[in-house]
Design a protein around this motif. Structure first.
Motif, short mmCIF file in Angstrom:
data_model
loop_
_atom_site.label_atom_id
_atom_site.label_comp_id
_atom_site.label_asym_id
_atom_site.label_seq_id
_atom_site.Cartn_x
_atom_site.Cartn_y
_atom_site.Cartn_z
N THR A 272 0.82 -1.23 0.00
CA THR A 272 0.00 0.00 0.00
C THR A 272 0.84 1.27 0.00
O THR A 272 0.31 2.36 -0.16
CB THR A 272 -0.93 0.01 1.23
N PRO B 152 3.11 3.29 -5.36
CA PRO B 152 2.13 3.92 -6.27
C PRO B 152 1.48 2.92 -7.22
O PRO B 152 0.35 3.11 -7.65
CB PRO B 152 2.97 4.95 -7.03
N PHE C 169 0.29 0.13 -6.58
CA PHE C 169 -0.91 -0.44 -5.94
C PHE C 169 -2.15 0.38 -6.28
O PHE C 169 -3.21 -0.16 -6.61
CB PHE C 169 -0.71 -0.49 -4.42
N TYR C 170 -2.02 1.70 -6.22
CA TYR C 170 -3.17 2.57 -6.48
C TYR C 170 -3.50 2.63 -7.97
O TYR C 170 -4.67 2.76 -8.35
CB TYR C 170 -2.89 3.97 -5.92
N LEU D 85 -5.41 -0.66 -8.50
CA LEU D 85 -6.74 -0.58 -7.91
C LEU D 85 -7.67 0.30 -8.75
O LEU D 85 -8.81 -0.07 -9.06
CB LEU D 85 -6.65 -0.03 -6.48
N SER D 86 -7.17 1.48 -9.16
CA SER D 86 -8.00 2.42 -9.92
C SER D 86 -8.38 1.87 -11.28
O SER D 86 -9.54 1.95 -11.69
CB SER D 86 -7.25 3.76 -10.09
#
Length: 315
Positions: free
Chosen positions: A269, A272, A274-275, A278-279
């Protein structure tokens, strides 16, 4: 019946009598059987009274009166629904379109076999800055995106086979794109005729920059509908797959890195990637849902009129 003349109008009381007499003269001299359908799009002047008086004098005159101003596309839709002629002619009520063009337009439909013939106002009498230049830019963009090779999409003077107007759905502000809608519906023999354009004799133009902006927004809509309107999943599903696979790829990378390559002990987490993963996976899922919803809507939609009629004459 040979010809139906469909005329949408808004606050054109001064020109209606002159336009009617001109059309009647052309029809009688060419021995056409005809009807003239005036659609009063919520006028606040005496346009409806003039139409009523013309109906009293000439039973070929018919009228539709909207409860309020719903727009030219809705007016044309109402007129097309009522038209009985083998050939349907549309023209504006401001006397800038010449009824003398009607016989040749009629012949191009009946004798030359066109599905639709659009007028081309090659020489215009409008303001260059207010209308001519925006119109040229608009027509160029319409030709490039639609593949329909017309010089003047927005000319109100057009001729159609009756079958065309009964099968093309005109709504919103799509009246300027009827040739494109016709092509998408399978009516591909579309012609063009140079027509005489006259300076406005009464009143003032209804054209404004908002119509220019709306025209380009509608052009984007038409492009989208013509490409993906029948199968929205082809667009949204493809975008969903691409976005989901990008996110899934980052997820695999993060998993491998965490299990085998991560020597610093950083949490997933805190990275970057990871995001991003996810997005993109969420966005991809949303595209899929949008595609499914579009397919469901197409299969369950019900036609509903987009205007309210207050009065009718001679129907």
């Amino acid at each position: 019946m040979n010809i139906s003349v469909v005329i949408p109008l808004l606050n054109e009381q001064d020109s209606l009598k002159e336009l009617h007499d001109w059309i009647a003269k052309v029809m009688q001299s060419n021995h056409f059987s005809y009807e003239i359908i005036f659609i009063d799009d919520g006028s606040t002047d005496n346009s409806w009274q003039v139409i009523s008086d013309l109906n009293t004098q000439n039973d070929t005159v018919k009228g539709i009166r909207f409860l309020k101003n719903f727009g030219k596309s809705q007016a044309l839709h109402a007129g097309f629904k009522k038209a009985q002629g083998d050939v349907v002619i549309t023209m504006d009520a401001d006397l800038q379109d010449s009824p003398d063009e009607i016989p040749e337009l009629y012949n191009m439909i009946v004798n030359d076999g066109y599905d639709l013939v659009s007028g081309w106002k090659k020489k215009r009498y409008d303001s260059i800055i207010a209308k001519n230049l925006p119109s040229k830019l608009f027509n160029w963009a319409a030709r490039r995106t639609s593949g329909v090779k017309l010089h003047d999409f927005n000319c109100g003077l057009k001729a159609y086979k009756n079958l065309v107007v009964k099968n093309v759905d005109v709504h919103g502000e799509m009246h300027r794109y009827i040739p494109v809608l016709s092509k998408n519906a399978g009516f591909t023999k579309i012609g063009e005729k140079v027509v005489q354009h006259q300076a406005r004799k009464y009143g003032e133009t209804k054209f404004g920059m908002n119509r220019f902006i709306h025209g380009f927004l509608d052009l984007i809509t038409i492009w989208f509908i013509s490409r993906f309107g029948r199968q929205p999943m082809h667009l949204f599903g493809a975008l969903g797959v691409i976005m989901f696979m990008i996110g899934f790829g980052f997820s695999i990378y993060l998993g491998i890195d965490k299990l085998y390559l991560n020597t610093t002990g950083r949490l997933i987490t805190e990275r970057p990637q990871f995001y991003i993963a996810l997005s993109t996976m969420i966005i991809g899922t949303q595209f899929f849902v949008a595609g499914f919803l579009g397919e469901i809507i197409l299969r369950t939609k019900r036609n509903k009129e987009r205007y309210l009629i207050k009065d009718e004459l001679n129907f």
